[in-house]
Scaffold this motif. Structure first.
Motif, PDB file in Angstrom:
ATOM      1  N   MET A   1       0.844  -1.198   0.000  1.00 28.79           N
ATOM      2  CA  MET A   1       0.000   0.000   0.000  1.00 28.79           C
ATOM      3  C   MET A   1       0.881   1.250   0.000  1.00 28.79           C
ATOM      4  O   MET A   1       1.822   1.345   0.772  1.00 28.79           O
ATOM      5  N   ILE A   2       0.548   2.170  -0.870  1.00 33.91           N
ATOM      6  CA  ILE A   2       1.343   3.404  -1.013  1.00 33.91           C
ATOM      7  C   ILE A   2       0.802   4.489  -0.086  1.00 33.91           C
ATOM      8  O   ILE A   2      -0.403   4.703  -0.012  1.00 33.91           O
ATOM      9  N   LEU A   3       1.713   5.180   0.595  1.00 35.94           N
ATOM     10  CA  LEU A   3       1.326   6.327   1.419  1.00 35.94           C
ATOM     11  C   LEU A   3       1.602   7.611   0.638  1.00 35.94           C
ATOM     12  O   LEU A   3       2.708   7.846   0.171  1.00 35.94           O
ATOM     13  N   TYR A   4       0.558   8.422   0.495  1.00 37.79           N
ATOM     14  CA  TYR A   4       0.656   9.676  -0.235  1.00 37.79           C
ATOM     15  C   TYR A   4       0.607  10.844   0.743  1.00 37.79           C
ATOM     16  O   TYR A   4      -0.461  11.176   1.262  1.00 37.79           O
ATOM     17  N   PRO A   5       1.729  11.508   1.010  1.00 34.25           N
ATOM     18  CA  PRO A   5       1.673  12.725   1.826  1.00 34.25           C
ATOM     19  C   PRO A   5       0.901  13.808   1.077  1.00 34.25           C
ATOM     20  O   PRO A   5       1.098  14.003  -0.128  1.00 34.25           O
ATOM     21  N   ALA A   6       0.017  14.504   1.796  1.00 30.34           N
ATOM     22  CA  ALA A   6      -0.847  15.492   1.157  1.00 30.34           C
ATOM     23  C   ALA A   6      -0.343  16.912   1.361  1.00 30.34           C
ATOM     24  O   ALA A   6       0.057  17.290   2.462  1.00 30.34           O
ATOM     25  N   ILE A   7      -0.389  17.678   0.288  1.00 32.85           N
ATOM     26  CA  ILE A   7      -0.115  19.111   0.363  1.00 32.85           C
ATOM     27  C   ILE A   7      -1.333  19.831  -0.217  1.00 32.85           C
ATOM     28  O   ILE A   7      -1.569  19.796  -1.430  1.00 32.85           O
ATOM     29  N   ASP A   8      -2.111  20.424   0.664  1.00 29.47           N
ATOM     30  CA  ASP A   8      -3.291  21.178   0.249  1.00 29.47           C
ATOM     31  C   ASP A   8      -2.904  22.640   0.091  1.00 29.47           C
ATOM     32  O   ASP A   8      -2.348  23.245   1.021  1.00 29.47           O
ATOM     33  N   LEU A   9      -3.201  23.203  -1.062  1.00 27.50           N
ATOM     34  CA  LEU A   9      -2.753  24.550  -1.404  1.00 27.50           C
ATOM     35  C   LEU A   9      -3.895  25.556  -1.326  1.00 27.50           C
ATOM     36  O   LEU A   9      -4.933  25.389  -1.970  1.00 27.50           O
ATOM     37  N   LYS A  10      -3.680  26.598  -0.529  1.00 24.88           N
ATOM     38  CA  LYS A  10      -4.648  27.690  -0.428  1.00 24.88           C
ATOM     39  C   LYS A  10      -3.864  28.994  -0.404  1.00 24.88           C
ATOM     40  O   LYS A  10      -2.977  29.178   0.436  1.00 24.88           O
ATOM     41  N   ARG A 222      -2.663  16.197   7.815  1.00 20.17           N
ATOM     42  CA  ARG A 222      -2.482  16.822   9.129  1.00 20.17           C
ATOM     43  C   ARG A 222      -1.612  15.985  10.066  1.00 20.17           C
ATOM     44  O   ARG A 222      -0.761  16.531  10.787  1.00 20.17           O
ATOM     45  N   ALA A 223      -1.787  14.673  10.056  1.00 19.54           N
ATOM     46  CA  ALA A 223      -1.022  13.817  10.972  1.00 19.54           C
ATOM     47  C   ALA A 223       0.482  13.902  10.711  1.00 19.54           C
ATOM     48  O   ALA A 223       1.287  13.802  11.645  1.00 19.54           O
ATOM     49  N   LEU A 224       0.850  14.100   9.455  1.00 15.51           N
ATOM     50  CA  LEU A 224       2.276  14.247   9.119  1.00 15.51           C
ATOM     51  C   LEU A 224       2.807  15.597   9.583  1.00 15.51           C
ATOM     52  O   LEU A 224       3.934  15.708  10.046  1.00 15.51           O
ATOM     53  N   TYR A 225       1.974  16.635   9.466  1.00 17.36           N
ATOM     54  CA  TYR A 225       2.398  17.972   9.886  1.00 17.36           C
ATOM     55  C   TYR A 225       2.453  18.081  11.412  1.00 17.36           C
ATOM     56  O   TYR A 225       3.340  18.729  11.972  1.00 17.36           O
ATOM     57  N   ASP A 226       1.494  17.442  12.074  1.00 18.91           N
ATOM     58  CA  ASP A 226       1.428  17.515  13.535  1.00 18.91           C
ATOM     59  C   ASP A 226       2.416  16.576  14.222  1.00 18.91           C
ATOM     60  O   ASP A 226       2.640  16.671  15.421  1.00 18.91           O
ATOM     61  N   GLY A 227       2.964  15.630  13.439  1.00 15.25           N
ATOM     62  CA  GLY A 227       3.897  14.670  14.015  1.00 15.25           C
ATOM     63  C   GLY A 227       3.237  13.423  14.580  1.00 15.25           C
ATOM     64  O   GLY A 227       3.902  12.579  15.189  1.00 15.25           O
ATOM     65  N   ALA A 228       1.928  13.301  14.383  1.00 18.34           N
ATOM     66  CA  ALA A 228       1.239  12.090  14.861  1.00 18.34           C
ATOM     67  C   ALA A 228       1.699  10.861  14.087  1.00 18.34           C
ATOM     68  O   ALA A 228       1.684   9.745  14.595  1.00 18.34           O
ATOM     69  N   ILE A 229       2.081  11.079  12.818  1.00 16.30           N
ATOM     70  CA  ILE A 229       2.684  10.028  12.007  1.00 16.30           C
ATOM     71  C   ILE A 229       4.075  10.497  11.593  1.00 16.30           C
ATOM     72  O   ILE A 229       4.228  11.586  11.043  1.00 16.30           O
ATOM     73  N   ASP A 230       5.076   9.670  11.875  1.00 13.75           N
ATOM     74  CA  ASP A 230       6.425   9.916  11.376  1.00 13.75           C
ATOM     75  C   ASP A 230       6.511   9.278   9.990  1.00 13.75           C
ATOM     76  O   ASP A 230       6.335   8.073   9.848  1.00 13.75           O
ATOM     77  N   LEU A 231       6.736  10.106   8.967  1.00 12.41           N
ATOM     78  CA  LEU A 231       6.664   9.618   7.599  1.00 12.41           C
ATOM     79  C   LEU A 231       7.641   8.470   7.317  1.00 12.41           C
ATOM     80  O   LEU A 231       7.261   7.447   6.745  1.00 12.41           O
ATOM     81  N   ALA A 232       8.881   8.637   7.748  1.00 13.90           N
ATOM     82  CA  ALA A 232       9.878   7.590   7.491  1.00 13.90           C
ATOM     83  C   ALA A 232       9.478   6.276   8.160  1.00 13.90           C
ATOM     84  O   ALA A 232       9.600   5.185   7.581  1.00 13.90           O
ATOM     85  N   GLU A 233       8.962   6.390   9.386  1.00 14.27           N
ATOM     86  CA  GLU A 233       8.521   5.199  10.131  1.00 14.27           C
ATOM     87  C   GLU A 233       7.323   4.542   9.416  1.00 14.27           C
ATOM     88  O   GLU A 233       7.252   3.307   9.287  1.00 14.27           O
ATOM     89  N   ALA A 234       6.400   5.368   8.956  1.00 12.92           N
ATOM     90  CA  ALA A 234       5.219   4.852   8.276  1.00 12.92           C
ATOM     91  C   ALA A 234       5.589   4.144   6.981  1.00 12.92           C
ATOM     92  O   ALA A 234       5.055   3.068   6.664  1.00 12.92           O
ATOM     93  N   LEU A 235       6.517   4.743   6.229  1.00 13.90           N
ATOM     94  CA  LEU A 235       6.943   4.126   4.966  1.00 13.90           C
ATOM     95  C   LEU A 235       7.625   2.786   5.224  1.00 13.90           C
ATOM     96  O   LEU A 235       7.413   1.826   4.483  1.00 13.90           O
ATOM     97  N   ALA A 236       8.432   2.726   6.269  1.00 16.53           N
ATOM     98  CA  ALA A 236       9.091   1.484   6.635  1.00 16.53           C
ATOM     99  C   ALA A 236       8.062   0.414   7.013  1.00 16.53           C
ATOM    100  O   ALA A 236       8.181  -0.757   6.640  1.00 16.53           O
ATOM    101  N   LEU A 237       7.049   0.836   7.763  1.00 12.71           N
ATOM    102  CA  LEU A 237       5.985  -0.083   8.195  1.00 12.71           C
ATOM    103  C   LEU A 237       5.272  -0.672   6.978  1.00 12.71           C
ATOM    104  O   LEU A 237       5.038  -1.893   6.914  1.00 12.71           O
ATOM    105  N   LEU A 238       4.932   0.168   6.024  1.00  9.10           N
ATOM    106  CA  LEU A 238       4.172  -0.291   4.876  1.00  9.10           C
ATOM    107  C   LEU A 238       4.999  -1.147   3.928  1.00  9.10           C
ATOM    108  O   LEU A 238       4.471  -1.979   3.200  1.00  9.10           O
ATOM    109  N   LYS A 239       6.316  -0.935   3.969  1.00  4.43           N
ATOM    110  CA  LYS A 239       7.189  -1.793   3.146  1.00  4.43           C
ATOM    111  C   LYS A 239       7.376  -3.151   3.810  1.00  4.43           C
ATOM    112  O   LYS A 239       7.825  -4.104   3.186  1.00  4.43           O
ATOM    113  N   GLY A 240       7.062  -3.195   5.119  1.00  9.62           N
ATOM    114  CA  GLY A 240       7.106  -4.474   5.838  1.00  9.62           C
ATOM    115  C   GLY A 240       8.511  -4.965   6.077  1.00  9.62           C
ATOM    116  O   GLY A 240       8.728  -6.166   6.256  1.00  9.62           O
TER     117      GLY A 240
END
Length: 240
Positions: A1-10, A222-240
């Protein structure tokens, strides 16, 4: 499963909204290209971009910010939604290096355009389905329709669409977890890969989505910006 970090532009900035409300936005970075680069440096394989102003205007508004992101992150595919409602805009974005355009409002109002675009640009067209209580919302989530999510998704089964991005509006930006049940049901109802969006706020959420075995990707902001999810850790988890 691919994790897509979101950047919402306003207004040229990277923000997050609460449940799609433009009046409830938090600015996380006034240089979206720098934000994108930080995600890429952490190892992300894709970027998910949304032109929030464009979704309301019906045409691209944050084009300069998107182009800056593409220039800062060569080689990392990006998908963009918001204000893409005609073939000329679709073609222009793909020519500028965007890997995938996301068609949302137009998928409801002009489904023939989705079919035409998917045929003209194989692999480069996704459908964004945003829903409240199982019914599709359009125009930056401001207008609700009587169209059911599964019915809309099934109508594109033979169109050559590369993915469906399914967002539960009530979960978006609320950090309350995704609607796993509805997303899984949609993924099982269609053969098109389904990407979950809205409320993905922990490693446990990502694990639960992955463990359905049928959900192709997850978008988190939001979870990536707030630090609730660590992106590197999440990517490692999904790669198994």
């Amino acid at each position: 499963m691919i994790l897509y970090p979101a950047i919402d532009l306003k207004d040229g900035q990277a923000v997050r909204l609460l449940r799609g409300d433009m009046e409830k936005s938090t600015v996380f970075n006034d240089k979206p290209a720098d934000q994108a680069k930080s995600f890429v440096d952490a190892g992300c394989e894709w970027l998910h971009l949304v032109d929030l102003n464009g979704a309301f205007a019906g045409e691209p508004v944050n084009g300069a910010a998107v182009e800056a992101i593409l220039a800062a992150c060569p080689g990392v595919p990006a998908q963009l939604g918001g204000g893409i409602r005609d073939m000329a805009t679709i073609e222009a974005w793909i020519e500028k290096g965007l890997q995938r355009v996301i068609l949302g409002t137009v998928a409801v109002e002009n489904p023939d355009l989705v079919r035409e675009a998917a045929k003209a640009f194989p692999g480069h067209v996704a459908v964004g389905i945003d829903a409240r209580n199982g019914k599709v919302a359009t125009k930056g989530w401001a207008e609700e329709t009587d169209v059911m999510v599964t019915d809309l998704a099934k109508s594109f089964e033979d169109a050559g669409v590369s993915a469906i991005i399914y967002t539960d509006i009530n979960r978006d930006g609320a950090m309350g977890g995704p609607n796993i049940e509805a997303t899984e049901a949609l993924a099982r109802a269609v053969s098109i890969p389904v990407i979950a969006s809205g409320g993905v706020s922990s490693l446990a959420d990502l694990t639960a989505l992955r463990d359905t075995g049928v959900i192709a990707g997850a978008i988190s902001g939001r979870a990536l910006y707030d630090g609730a999810i660590d992106l590197a850790e999440a990517l490692a988890l999904l790669k198994g």
